[in-house]
Structure formats: C-alpha cells, structure tokens
Design a protein around this motif. Structure first.
Motif, PDB file in Angstrom:
ATOM      1  N   LEU A   1       0.812  -1.207   0.000  1.00 32.88           N
ATOM      2  CA  LEU A   1       0.000   0.000   0.000  1.00 32.88           C
ATOM      3  C   LEU A   1       0.850   1.264   0.000  1.00 32.88           C
ATOM      4  N   ARG A   2       2.005   1.204   0.665  1.00 29.65           N
ATOM      5  CA  ARG A   2       2.868   2.385   0.751  1.00 29.65           C
ATOM      6  C   ARG A   2       3.797   2.472  -0.448  1.00 29.65           C
ATOM      7  N   GLU A   3       4.107   3.676  -0.848  1.00 26.18           N
ATOM      8  CA  GLU A   3       5.112   3.919  -1.890  1.00 26.18           C
ATOM      9  C   GLU A   3       6.494   3.748  -1.274  1.00 26.18           C
ATOM     10  N   GLY A   4       7.458   3.411  -2.101  1.00 28.33           N
ATOM     11  CA  GLY A   4       8.846   3.385  -1.661  1.00 28.33           C
ATOM     12  C   GLY A   4       9.289   2.142  -0.932  1.00 28.33           C
ATOM     13  N   GLN A   5       8.436   1.131  -0.820  1.00 29.83           N
ATOM     14  CA  GLN A   5       8.879  -0.118  -0.205  1.00 29.83           C
ATOM     15  C   GLN A   5       9.714  -0.882  -1.210  1.00 29.83           C
ATOM     16  N   ARG A   6      10.815  -1.441  -0.741  1.00 34.92           N
ATOM     17  CA  ARG A   6      11.722  -2.180  -1.618  1.00 34.92           C
ATOM     18  C   ARG A   6      11.993  -3.541  -0.995  1.00 34.92           C
ATOM     19  N   LEU A   7      11.825  -4.583  -1.791  1.00 37.11           N
ATOM     20  CA  LEU A   7      12.126  -5.924  -1.313  1.00 37.11           C
ATOM     21  C   LEU A   7      13.628  -6.162  -1.364  1.00 37.11           C
ATOM     22  N   ARG A   8      14.151  -6.819  -0.331  1.00 36.88           N
ATOM     23  CA  ARG A   8      15.575  -7.131  -0.259  1.00 36.88           C
ATOM     24  C   ARG A   8      15.764  -8.636  -0.115  1.00 36.88           C
ATOM     25  N   GLU A   9      16.969  -9.080  -0.382  1.00 39.33           N
ATOM     26  CA  GLU A   9      17.344 -10.484  -0.228  1.00 39.33           C
ATOM     27  C   GLU A   9      16.990 -10.956   1.179  1.00 39.33           C
ATOM     28  N   GLY A  10      16.247 -12.060   1.265  1.00 40.08           N
ATOM     29  CA  GLY A  10      15.914 -12.652   2.557  1.00 40.08           C
ATOM     30  C   GLY A  10      14.667 -12.109   3.223  1.00 40.08           C
ATOM     31  N   ASP A  11      13.987 -11.121   2.622  1.00 42.76           N
ATOM     32  CA  ASP A  11      12.749 -10.616   3.225  1.00 42.76           C
ATOM     33  C   ASP A  11      11.717 -11.734   3.323  1.00 42.76           C
ATOM     34  N   ILE A  12      11.103 -11.845   4.491  1.00 37.02           N
ATOM     35  CA  ILE A  12      10.085 -12.867   4.733  1.00 37.02           C
ATOM     36  C   ILE A  12       8.721 -12.274   4.399  1.00 37.02           C
ATOM     37  N   LEU A  13       8.019 -12.950   3.475  1.00 41.91           N
ATOM     38  CA  LEU A  13       6.703 -12.479   3.049  1.00 41.91           C
ATOM     39  C   LEU A  13       5.567 -13.247   3.706  1.00 41.91           C
ATOM     40  N   PHE A  14       5.838 -14.500   4.101  1.00 39.73           N
ATOM     41  CA  PHE A  14       4.808 -15.350   4.698  1.00 39.73           C
ATOM     42  C   PHE A  14       5.482 -16.358   5.611  1.00 39.73           C
ATOM     43  N   GLU A  15       4.802 -16.690   6.716  1.00 38.93           N
ATOM     44  CA  GLU A  15       5.315 -17.717   7.623  1.00 38.93           C
ATOM     45  C   GLU A  15       4.158 -18.424   8.295  1.00 38.93           C
ATOM     46  N   ASP A  16       4.228 -19.745   8.329  1.00 39.27           N
ATOM     47  CA  ASP A  16       3.296 -20.533   9.127  1.00 39.27           C
ATOM     48  C   ASP A  16       4.108 -21.567   9.907  1.00 39.27           C
ATOM     49  N   THR A  17       3.465 -22.579  10.452  1.00 41.27           N
ATOM     50  CA  THR A  17       4.174 -23.543  11.296  1.00 41.27           C
ATOM     51  C   THR A  17       5.134 -24.440  10.513  1.00 41.27           C
ATOM     52  N   GLU A  18       4.929 -24.565   9.195  1.00 44.57           N
ATOM     53  CA  GLU A  18       5.744 -25.479   8.406  1.00 44.57           C
ATOM     54  C   GLU A  18       6.727 -24.805   7.458  1.00 44.57           C
ATOM     55  N   LYS A  19       6.358 -23.636   6.898  1.00 42.44           N
ATOM     56  CA  LYS A  19       7.239 -23.044   5.891  1.00 42.44           C
ATOM     57  C   LYS A  19       7.258 -21.528   5.950  1.00 42.44           C
ATOM     58  N   ILE A  20       8.263 -21.005   5.248  1.00 41.98           N
ATOM     59  CA  ILE A  20       8.454 -19.564   5.105  1.00 41.98           C
ATOM     60  C   ILE A  20       8.589 -19.271   3.619  1.00 41.98           C
ATOM     61  N   ILE A  21       7.980 -18.178   3.161  1.00 38.43           N
ATOM     62  CA  ILE A  21       8.213 -17.697   1.796  1.00 38.43           C
ATOM     63  C   ILE A  21       9.095 -16.456   1.930  1.00 38.43           C
ATOM     64  N   ALA A  22      10.276 -16.538   1.282  1.00 39.04           N
ATOM     65  CA  ALA A  22      11.251 -15.453   1.381  1.00 39.04           C
ATOM     66  C   ALA A  22      11.723 -15.035  -0.006  1.00 39.04           C
ATOM     67  N   VAL A  23      12.222 -13.816  -0.096  1.00 36.45           N
ATOM     68  CA  VAL A  23      12.677 -13.242  -1.361  1.00 36.45           C
ATOM     69  C   VAL A  23      14.110 -13.681  -1.667  1.00 36.45           C
ATOM     70  N   ASN A  24      14.338 -14.044  -2.925  1.00 36.69           N
ATOM     71  CA  ASN A  24      15.672 -14.294  -3.436  1.00 36.69           C
ATOM     72  C   ASN A  24      15.853 -13.377  -4.639  1.00 36.69           C
ATOM     73  N   VAL A  25      16.787 -12.421  -4.523  1.00 36.20           N
ATOM     74  CA  VAL A  25      17.060 -11.509  -5.631  1.00 36.20           C
ATOM     75  C   VAL A  25      18.104 -12.174  -6.522  1.00 36.20           C
ATOM     76  N   LEU A  26      17.720 -12.399  -7.770  1.00 39.78           N
ATOM     77  CA  LEU A  26      18.608 -13.067  -8.716  1.00 39.78           C
ATOM     78  C   LEU A  26      19.805 -12.193  -9.041  1.00 39.78           C
ATOM     79  N   LYS A  27      20.937 -12.829  -9.203  1.00 33.06           N
ATOM     80  CA  LYS A  27      22.172 -12.101  -9.540  1.00 33.06           C
ATOM     81  C   LYS A  27      22.073 -11.559 -10.944  1.00 33.06           C
TER      82      LYS A  27
END
Length: 79
Positions: free
Chosen positions: A49-75
């Motif tokens: 919703l906010r302007e200026g947010q930037r995703l970085r390597e390792g940012d966690i977008l989702f987490e539950d008891t079994e898994k995490i969805i995290a960002v991987n910035v391709l080289k």
C-alpha cells in the motif's frame, strides 16, 4: 496468497523451517503490485500500500508452522 507487508528478514530470524523462495529480478524489487510463483509453485500476489517499499534479499513475506516464503534476488548478469 496476497502479501501486504514484509514480516522480517532471514538474517534477523534464522529458522529450521522449509524455505520456499520467491525469485525476483533486481528491477522487480521496487514494484508495489506484482504476481509471481515461488520455486515450489505457490501463487503470490504482492500488493504493498505504501510507496517506496523495496524488497531485499531474505525478506520474509509469509510464515506458518511449516514453511516460510522469502525473497531471493537473482544475480545480475554482466555483459
């Protein structure tokens, strides 16, 4: 799955859970709205919703008891 915010970063929060990475090109890290699939095939819709947010390597977008969805910035490939 709709993501509205970043939960944390893997560097701050080491985990033993299964990590499903969302691969992004460097230019996609500044987009507020996008739809992608993780490596394991989970559909993810990012809608910040906010302007200026930037995703970085390792940012966690989702987490539950079994898994995490995290960002991987391709080289970036040099020419």
């Amino acid at each position: 799955m709709i993501i509205n915010q970043i939960i944390g970063n893997l560097t701050e929060k080491p985990t033993e859970k299964n990590i499903d990475y969302l691969d992004l090109e460097w230019f996609e890290t500044t987009k507020r709205i996008q739809r992608k699939k993780t490596r394991e095939g989970t559909d993810v819709a990012i809608k910040f919703l906010r302007e200026g947010q930037r995703l970085r390597e390792g940012d966690i977008l989702f987490e539950d008891t079994e898994k995490i969805i995290a960002v991987n910035v391709l080289k970036r490939k040099r020419l």
